[in-house]
Design an enzyme around this catalytic site. Sequence first.
Site, PDB file in Angstrom:
ATOM      1  N   HIS A  28      62.385 -23.332  -6.056  1.00 14.39           N
ATOM      2  CA  HIS A  28      62.532 -21.886  -6.288  1.00 14.39           C
ATOM      3  C   HIS A  28      62.761 -21.550  -7.752  1.00 14.39           C
ATOM      4  CE1 HIS A  28      63.607 -21.007  -1.815  1.00 14.39           C
ATOM      5  NE2 HIS A  28      62.321 -21.181  -2.013  1.00 14.39           N
ATOM      6  N   CYS A  36      57.929 -15.200 -20.284  1.00 17.68           N
ATOM      7  CA  CYS A  36      57.479 -13.921 -20.812  1.00 17.68           C
ATOM      8  C   CYS A  36      56.506 -13.295 -19.818  1.00 17.68           C
ATOM      9  CB  CYS A  36      56.803 -14.104 -22.167  1.00 17.68           C
ATOM     10  SG  CYS A  36      56.138 -12.559 -22.828  1.00 17.68           S
ATOM     11  N   CYS A  39      52.867 -12.905 -22.081  1.00 18.50           N
ATOM     12  CA  CYS A  39      52.033 -14.044 -22.501  1.00 18.50           C
ATOM     13  C   CYS A  39      52.258 -15.300 -21.664  1.00 18.50           C
ATOM     14  CB  CYS A  39      52.259 -14.352 -23.983  1.00 18.50           C
ATOM     15  SG  CYS A  39      53.874 -15.088 -24.381  1.00 18.50           S
ATOM     16  N   CYS A  57      55.338 -12.942 -28.543  1.00 15.07           N
ATOM     17  CA  CYS A  57      54.469 -11.764 -28.439  1.00 15.07           C
ATOM     18  C   CYS A  57      55.217 -10.438 -28.342  1.00 15.07           C
ATOM     19  CB  CYS A  57      53.538 -11.900 -27.238  1.00 15.07           C
ATOM     20  SG  CYS A  57      54.369 -11.674 -25.649  1.00 15.07           S
TER      21      CYS A  57
END
Length: 146
Positions: A28, A36, A39, A57
């Site tokens: 899990h 992120c 990205c 990013c």
Amino acid sequence: ARLGAPVITQNVDGLHQRAGSRRVLEVHGSIWLTICTACGREDRDRGTLLVEPCAACGGLLRPGVVWFGESLPEDVWTEAVGLATDCEVLLVAGTSAVVYPAAGLARMARQAKVIEVNLEETPLSSAAHISLRGKAGEILPQLVEG
């Protein structure tokens, strides 16, 4: 229990690793992994209460755990199934045995002796070779001592 035996866990807290387990499959995910949402960059050991954006990013970060409706990490799940189907003994401790697909691992262990440790009866109890009632923190040390 054999030192270094693999641990397949639904827990996301990293406590198995902190306790010294070397090979832990977190089906899990992990609360100690950030991902992120823009990205896909992953960063381990930063924690999940981050308010800053992704360093790569600027996207939003989320915890690296499996939320309801999401698929399990395919590589981890594949390895967990392989271990369950090939093991000699499968120790199942402290689970309700109702959260699938993880709850199905014990039934995949067709050649294994399945030992269940739990406070109360679960859907797995009737299929287990041995079903022990009580707190895992009390019963497991007794099993290790012999």
